[in-house]
Design a protein around this motif. Sequence first.
Motif, PDB file in Angstrom:
ATOM      1  N   ALA A  31      -3.757  46.735 -72.866  1.00 32.31           N
ATOM      2  CA  ALA A  31      -2.638  45.804 -72.713  1.00 32.31           C
ATOM      3  C   ALA A  31      -2.696  45.008 -71.415  1.00 32.31           C
ATOM      4  O   ALA A  31      -2.295  43.842 -71.384  1.00 32.31           O
ATOM      5  N   LEU A  32      -3.213  45.593 -70.342  1.00 34.03           N
ATOM      6  CA  LEU A  32      -3.050  44.964 -69.032  1.00 34.03           C
ATOM      7  C   LEU A  32      -4.339  44.628 -68.287  1.00 34.03           C
ATOM      8  O   LEU A  32      -4.286  44.029 -67.216  1.00 34.03           O
ATOM      9  N   HIS A  33      -5.486  44.976 -68.818  1.00 36.92           N
ATOM     10  CA  HIS A  33      -6.737  44.732 -68.104  1.00 36.92           C
ATOM     11  C   HIS A  33      -6.916  43.260 -67.742  1.00 36.92           C
ATOM     12  O   HIS A  33      -7.278  42.925 -66.619  1.00 36.92           O
ATOM     13  N   THR A  34      -6.663  42.369 -68.670  1.00 31.22           N
ATOM     14  CA  THR A  34      -6.856  40.935 -68.421  1.00 31.22           C
ATOM     15  C   THR A  34      -5.963  40.451 -67.288  1.00 31.22           C
ATOM     16  O   THR A  34      -6.421  39.728 -66.393  1.00 31.22           O
ATOM     17  N   ASP A  35      -4.695  40.846 -67.300  1.00 28.73           N
ATOM     18  CA  ASP A  35      -3.761  40.426 -66.250  1.00 28.73           C
ATOM     19  C   ASP A  35      -4.165  40.991 -64.890  1.00 28.73           C
ATOM     20  O   ASP A  35      -4.096  40.293 -63.871  1.00 28.73           O
ATOM     21  N   ILE A  36      -4.585  42.237 -64.870  1.00 28.63           N
ATOM     22  CA  ILE A  36      -4.973  42.872 -63.609  1.00 28.63           C
ATOM     23  C   ILE A  36      -6.240  42.217 -63.063  1.00 28.63           C
ATOM     24  O   ILE A  36      -6.328  41.917 -61.874  1.00 28.63           O
ATOM     25  N   PHE A  37      -7.200  41.961 -63.932  1.00 29.02           N
ATOM     26  CA  PHE A  37      -8.425  41.287 -63.487  1.00 29.02           C
ATOM     27  C   PHE A  37      -8.110  39.890 -62.957  1.00 29.02           C
ATOM     28  O   PHE A  37      -8.626  39.477 -61.926  1.00 29.02           O
ATOM     29  N   ARG A  38      -7.273  39.157 -63.682  1.00 30.79           N
ATOM     30  CA  ARG A  38      -6.923  37.791 -63.271  1.00 30.79           C
ATOM     31  C   ARG A  38      -6.295  37.795 -61.873  1.00 30.79           C
ATOM     32  O   ARG A  38      -6.643  36.975 -61.022  1.00 30.79           O
ATOM     33  N   ASP A 130      -0.217  30.745 -46.047  1.00 27.40           N
ATOM     34  CA  ASP A 130      -0.178  32.026 -45.351  1.00 27.40           C
ATOM     35  C   ASP A 130       0.018  33.124 -46.385  1.00 27.40           C
ATOM     36  O   ASP A 130       0.702  32.920 -47.393  1.00 27.40           O
ATOM     37  N   ILE A 131      -0.544  34.293 -46.134  1.00 31.53           N
ATOM     38  CA  ILE A 131      -0.485  35.404 -47.081  1.00 31.53           C
ATOM     39  C   ILE A 131       0.954  35.753 -47.448  1.00 31.53           C
ATOM     40  O   ILE A 131       1.237  36.110 -48.591  1.00 31.53           O
ATOM     41  N   GLU A 132       1.886  35.587 -46.513  1.00 36.09           N
ATOM     42  CA  GLU A 132       3.285  35.920 -46.806  1.00 36.09           C
ATOM     43  C   GLU A 132       3.888  35.009 -47.868  1.00 36.09           C
ATOM     44  O   GLU A 132       4.830  35.388 -48.560  1.00 36.09           O
ATOM     45  N   TYR A 133       3.337  33.807 -48.038  1.00 34.20           N
ATOM     46  CA  TYR A 133       3.792  32.895 -49.090  1.00 34.20           C
ATOM     47  C   TYR A 133       2.891  32.972 -50.328  1.00 34.20           C
ATOM     48  O   TYR A 133       3.363  32.868 -51.454  1.00 34.20           O
ATOM     49  N   ARG A 134       1.601  33.133 -50.090  1.00 34.46           N
ATOM     50  CA  ARG A 134       0.639  33.155 -51.188  1.00 34.46           C
ATOM     51  C   ARG A 134       0.853  34.364 -52.111  1.00 34.46           C
ATOM     52  O   ARG A 134       0.847  34.219 -53.328  1.00 34.46           O
ATOM     53  N   GLU A 135       1.049  35.526 -51.529  1.00 40.15           N
ATOM     54  CA  GLU A 135       1.133  36.734 -52.353  1.00 40.15           C
ATOM     55  C   GLU A 135       2.309  36.728 -53.321  1.00 40.15           C
ATOM     56  O   GLU A 135       2.119  36.964 -54.516  1.00 40.15           O
ATOM     57  N   PRO A 136       3.530  36.426 -52.880  1.00 36.19           N
ATOM     58  CA  PRO A 136       4.621  36.376 -53.867  1.00 36.19           C
ATOM     59  C   PRO A 136       4.415  35.284 -54.917  1.00 36.19           C
ATOM     60  O   PRO A 136       4.739  35.480 -56.090  1.00 36.19           O
ATOM     61  N   LEU A 137       3.836  34.145 -54.502  1.00 36.84           N
ATOM     62  CA  LEU A 137       3.597  33.062 -55.448  1.00 36.84           C
ATOM     63  C   LEU A 137       2.604  33.495 -56.529  1.00 36.84           C
ATOM     64  O   LEU A 137       2.822  33.260 -57.717  1.00 36.84           O
ATOM     65  N   LEU A 138       1.529  34.167 -56.129  1.00 35.76           N
ATOM     66  CA  LEU A 138       0.551  34.643 -57.107  1.00 35.76           C
ATOM     67  C   LEU A 138       1.139  35.712 -58.015  1.00 35.76           C
ATOM     68  O   LEU A 138       0.844  35.742 -59.212  1.00 35.76           O
ATOM     69  N   LEU A 139       1.952  36.577 -57.446  1.00 31.78           N
ATOM     70  CA  LEU A 139       2.581  37.604 -58.283  1.00 31.78           C
ATOM     71  C   LEU A 139       3.485  36.957 -59.330  1.00 31.78           C
ATOM     72  O   LEU A 139       3.562  37.427 -60.463  1.00 31.78           O
ATOM     73  N   GLN A 140       4.129  35.864 -58.957  1.00 36.27           N
ATOM     74  CA  GLN A 140       4.992  35.177 -59.914  1.00 36.27           C
ATOM     75  C   GLN A 140       4.165  34.377 -60.917  1.00 36.27           C
ATOM     76  O   GLN A 140       4.386  34.464 -62.125  1.00 36.27           O
ATOM     77  N   LEU A 141       3.179  33.599 -60.431  1.00 35.32           N
ATOM     78  CA  LEU A 141       2.405  32.725 -61.318  1.00 35.32           C
ATOM     79  C   LEU A 141       1.411  33.492 -62.179  1.00 35.32           C
ATOM     80  O   LEU A 141       1.317  33.250 -63.375  1.00 35.32           O
ATOM     81  N   ILE A 142       0.666  34.371 -61.576  1.00 31.77           N
ATOM     82  CA  ILE A 142      -0.376  35.093 -62.287  1.00 31.77           C
ATOM     83  C   ILE A 142       0.179  36.345 -62.958  1.00 31.77           C
ATOM     84  O   ILE A 142      -0.139  36.639 -64.106  1.00 31.77           O
ATOM     85  N   GLY A 143       1.014  37.066 -62.218  1.00 33.05           N
ATOM     86  CA  GLY A 143       1.537  38.321 -62.752  1.00 33.05           C
ATOM     87  C   GLY A 143       2.746  38.157 -63.651  1.00 33.05           C
ATOM     88  O   GLY A 143       3.055  39.030 -64.444  1.00 33.05           O
ATOM     89  N   GLY A 144       3.468  37.041 -63.493  1.00 32.55           N
ATOM     90  CA  GLY A 144       4.655  36.812 -64.310  1.00 32.55           C
ATOM     91  C   GLY A 144       5.834  37.678 -63.903  1.00 32.55           C
ATOM     92  O   GLY A 144       6.733  37.932 -64.699  1.00 32.55           O
ATOM     93  N   PHE A 145       5.857  38.113 -62.647  1.00 38.77           N
ATOM     94  CA  PHE A 145       6.916  38.995 -62.182  1.00 38.77           C
ATOM     95  C   PHE A 145       8.138  38.212 -61.724  1.00 38.77           C
ATOM     96  O   PHE A 145       8.038  37.078 -61.262  1.00 38.77           O
ATOM     97  N   SER A 146       9.285  38.849 -61.839  1.00 35.04           N
ATOM     98  CA  SER A 146      10.539  38.259 -61.371  1.00 35.04           C
ATOM     99  C   SER A 146      10.657  38.460 -59.860  1.00 35.04           C
ATOM    100  O   SER A 146       9.913  39.247 -59.266  1.00 35.04           O
ATOM    101  N   GLY A 147      11.626  37.797 -59.262  1.00 30.97           N
ATOM    102  CA  GLY A 147      11.874  37.963 -57.828  1.00 30.97           C
ATOM    103  C   GLY A 147      12.186  39.404 -57.465  1.00 30.97           C
ATOM    104  O   GLY A 147      11.716  39.911 -56.446  1.00 30.97           O
ATOM    105  N   ASP A 148      12.963  40.081 -58.302  1.00 32.81           N
ATOM    106  CA  ASP A 148      13.299  41.484 -58.039  1.00 32.81           C
ATOM    107  C   ASP A 148      12.068  42.370 -58.097  1.00 32.81           C
ATOM    108  O   ASP A 148      11.884  43.257 -57.263  1.00 32.81           O
ATOM    109  N   GLU A 149      11.213  42.137 -59.087  1.00 28.19           N
ATOM    110  CA  GLU A 149       9.989  42.944 -59.216  1.00 28.19           C
ATOM    111  C   GLU A 149       9.052  42.706 -58.039  1.00 28.19           C
ATOM    112  O   GLU A 149       8.467  43.653 -57.502  1.00 28.19           O
TER     113      GLU A 149
END
Length: 187
Positions: A31-38, A130-149
């Motif tokens: 279920a999650l290999h593709t998302d984790i690899f991406r 900066d990593i402090e901005y990049r990481e949450p953005l990638l988690l939202q764009l690539i991971g599809g996570f909400s702000g709370d997650e």
Amino acid sequence: MFDYLRKKKAEPAVLSEMLTKQRRYDSLVRALHTDIFRYAFWLCGDKHVAEDITQETFLRAWRSLDSLNDEKAAKAWLITILRRENARRFERKQFDYSDVEQDLLEDVLSTSHEDDTEQYWLRRQIGKLDIEYREPLLLQLIGGFSGDEIATMLELNRNTVMTRLFRARNQLKDALEAPEVRGQSNG
């Protein structure tokens, strides 16, 4: 004699638990290999390194699968493992630093024609954040996570995450509107 009988009764239970764990793990990987690899690829930008980090992530997930209590949180759980595994990669590696700015180095080894695409430009702009901005953005764009997650994964306040997402998007928007991007000169 009683110990022998107790062992015989316990063996099917142990085998059943192992089979249940294996099935649970297999479905998690499918279920999650593709998302984790991406996400790993976005973090490191190298296919082979991303494959290694992904493999290590799933190995660690296997070892601690019993700690995953909520199947709905599996993706966030794996992303957290992945982030830690990526950090371990830098703990082990010793970098040779030079006085040359990385942006000035020309990539002569790449055979990709990606340089001309918007995707390459966007990836590069995200990489400049900066990593402090990049990481949450990638988690939202690539991971599809909400702000709370994202807040939970990064161990931050939700408002902090939302502010960082807002600033990251604004920085990308500013880069898009920059004169050199539109083909205009500065003079």
